[in-house]
Design an enzyme around this catalytic site. Sequence first.
Site, PDB file in Angstrom:
ATOM      1  N   ARG A 155      72.762  30.820  15.786  1.00 14.16           N
ATOM      2  CA  ARG A 155      72.253  29.606  15.063  1.00 14.16           C
ATOM      3  C   ARG A 155      71.492  30.081  13.716  1.00 14.16           C
ATOM      4  O   ARG A 155      71.727  31.324  13.659  1.00 14.16           O
ATOM      5  CB  ARG A 155      71.271  28.846  16.158  1.00 14.16           C
ATOM      6  CG  ARG A 155      70.389  29.511  17.000  1.00 14.16           C
ATOM      7  CD  ARG A 155      69.254  30.376  16.397  1.00 14.16           C
ATOM      8  NE  ARG A 155      68.672  29.977  15.527  1.00 14.16           N
ATOM      9  CZ  ARG A 155      67.860  30.717  14.641  1.00 14.16           C
ATOM     10  NH1 ARG A 155      67.942  32.140  14.676  1.00 14.16           N
ATOM     11  NH2 ARG A 155      67.386  29.957  13.636  1.00 14.16           N
ATOM     12  N   GLY A 156      71.133  29.187  12.959  1.00 17.33           N
ATOM     13  CA  GLY A 156      70.763  29.438  11.652  1.00 17.33           C
ATOM     14  C   GLY A 156      71.839  29.213  10.608  1.00 17.33           C
ATOM     15  O   GLY A 156      73.060  29.839  11.024  1.00 17.33           O
ATOM     16  N   ARG A 193      78.794  21.653  14.439  1.00 14.06           N
ATOM     17  CA  ARG A 193      77.483  21.378  14.237  1.00 14.06           C
ATOM     18  C   ARG A 193      77.196  20.512  12.817  1.00 14.06           C
ATOM     19  O   ARG A 193      77.983  20.934  11.927  1.00 14.06           O
ATOM     20  CB  ARG A 193      76.201  22.408  14.299  1.00 14.06           C
ATOM     21  CG  ARG A 193      75.667  22.845  15.645  1.00 14.06           C
ATOM     22  CD  ARG A 193      74.593  23.777  15.485  1.00 14.06           C
ATOM     23  NE  ARG A 193      73.354  23.180  15.712  1.00 14.06           N
ATOM     24  CZ  ARG A 193      72.129  23.688  15.363  1.00 14.06           C
ATOM     25  NH1 ARG A 193      72.236  25.167  15.093  1.00 14.06           N
ATOM     26  NH2 ARG A 193      71.122  23.255  15.460  1.00 14.06           N
ATOM     27  N   ASP A 211      68.880  24.332   5.779  1.00 12.52           N
ATOM     28  CA  ASP A 211      70.153  23.783   6.280  1.00 12.52           C
ATOM     29  C   ASP A 211      70.949  23.399   5.424  1.00 12.52           C
ATOM     30  O   ASP A 211      72.267  23.633   5.446  1.00 12.52           O
ATOM     31  CB  ASP A 211      70.033  23.342   7.556  1.00 12.52           C
ATOM     32  CG  ASP A 211      69.394  24.142   8.692  1.00 12.52           C
ATOM     33  OD1 ASP A 211      68.180  24.359   8.821  1.00 12.52           O
ATOM     34  OD2 ASP A 211      70.289  24.847   9.286  1.00 12.52           O
ATOM     35  N   ASN A 258      65.649  20.997   7.128  1.00 12.83           N
ATOM     36  CA  ASN A 258      65.673  22.195   7.793  1.00 12.83           C
ATOM     37  C   ASN A 258      64.861  21.787   9.318  1.00 12.83           C
ATOM     38  O   ASN A 258      64.821  20.726   9.427  1.00 12.83           O
ATOM     39  CB  ASN A 258      64.320  23.078   6.996  1.00 12.83           C
ATOM     40  CG  ASN A 258      64.381  24.491   7.449  1.00 12.83           C
ATOM     41  OD1 ASN A 258      65.431  25.159   8.118  1.00 12.83           O
ATOM     42  ND2 ASN A 258      63.128  25.009   8.097  1.00 12.83           N
TER      43      ASN A 258
HETATM   44  O1  MRU Z   1      68.700  24.921  14.891  1.00 11.39           O
HETATM   45  P1  MRU Z   1      68.791  26.190  14.165  1.00 11.39           P
HETATM   46  O2  MRU Z   1      68.010  27.104  14.942  1.00 11.39           O
HETATM   47  O3  MRU Z   1      70.043  26.562  13.776  1.00 11.39           O
HETATM   48  O4  MRU Z   1      67.822  25.816  12.814  1.00 11.39           O
HETATM   49  C1  MRU Z   1      67.814  26.746  11.989  1.00 11.39           C
HETATM   50  C2  MRU Z   1      66.958  26.324  10.818  1.00 11.39           C
HETATM   51  O5  MRU Z   1      66.524  25.273  10.751  1.00 11.39           O
HETATM   52  C3  MRU Z   1      66.650  27.607   9.845  1.00 11.39           C
HETATM   53  O6  MRU Z   1      65.386  27.540   9.273  1.00 11.39           O
HETATM   54  C4  MRU Z   1      67.812  27.608   8.804  1.00 11.39           C
HETATM   55  O7  MRU Z   1      68.993  27.533   9.440  1.00 11.39           O
HETATM   56  C5  MRU Z   1      67.782  28.575   7.682  1.00 11.39           C
HETATM   57  S1  MRU Z   1      68.233  30.141   8.779  1.00 11.39           S
HETATM   58  C6  MRU Z   1      68.353  31.260   7.356  1.00 11.39           C
END
Ligand code: MRU
Length: 347
Positions: free
Chosen positions: A48-49, A91, A239, A249
């Site tokens: 994730r991220g 996603r 995001d 985000n």
């Molecule tokens: O649901 P996630 O854990 O994928 O969400 C991640 C985030 O919101 C992060 O802040 C974003 O992806 C930036 S990661 C460098």
Amino acid sequence: MDYKSIEWVAKTQVVRMLDQRLLPGEVKYVEYTEAATVAGAITDMVIRGAPAIGAAAAYGLAVELCHNESDDPATLSAAYRAADDVLRRSRPTAVNLFWALDRMQDIVDKKAGGTAREFRALVLSAAHEIARQDVEVNRQIGLNALELVPENARAIHHCNTGGLATVAYGTALGVIRTAHEQGRNISVLVDETRPRLQGARLTCWELQQLAIPHKLIVDGASGFYMKRGEVDFCVVGCDRIAANGDTANKIGTYNLALVAHAHHVPFYVCGPTSTVDLSTPDGEDIDIEQRTASEVTCVGKERIAPEGIDVGNPAFDVTPAEYITAIITERGIVRQPYKENLRRLFA
Ligand code: MRU
């Protein structure tokens, strides 16, 4: 740090991911040989991220082709299209997923016409290039941010934006890392980040390994610390950044930005330009992922809410541009007016 969120294993032609659902309790790597299971890993948040999701999608295409033994380029092309389709549906919010798939498609379109073997090699090398660039870009974001980080800085960070959320190093957490590496004596208040607890589980795990001073707080405590004057800036990832600077985000980012605004604390969004989506005019147009109720009603295996209740679980929120002090990218720091200045980044 000796872990890797994602890597290609050349010997067996598989993509290997660190299963982030198990951290910090267990360090376990999972190997994938097809795009559909890579898509599943993205949906289930094994990985994730936003930047890591982009790299995973690119390697998802590569692994699919590497395990398809056909000598016929047309058969491989069909497999590629099917893989692209399944990955696109994994996603919805992080634009890096679509950015990576579009970039792969561009490369494939430009160099079409070779043998099956050449096609496989092309897709794999394009995926490697996305992964390689991500690390380079993250380091540059950290360096670009240095002018905003005072000596003895006390930051608040939301979610996880470190080496786990990227191919390596990190974006917002990369800014903190760079400041630490440069001897700025930075310390971090880490939002736990309900409901998936990326802050508590992942960010604290990374900061501990990096020996960066940090303190875990519940998401609702940010106002407490800001009111006491104990926060110099907030730093978060992203995001999807819309053309006007509105930023999607992790859920809770908007609340943090409002508290920061009320206390005149700078609020910095960090991300690669691959997270800027000029085709989305503003935050209203960003597709916000809704996740399962059990992420909210349960902590681990324990249920913490009555059965049968109504639950809302948006995974992201949108922070309006007016609450963002600056957006830090690998191409430089962007400030208001975002519409003009973000466009200029791509000129
Ligand atoms: O649901 P996630 O854990 O994928 O969400 C991640 C985030 O919101 C992060 O802040 C974003 O992806 C930036 S990661 C460098």
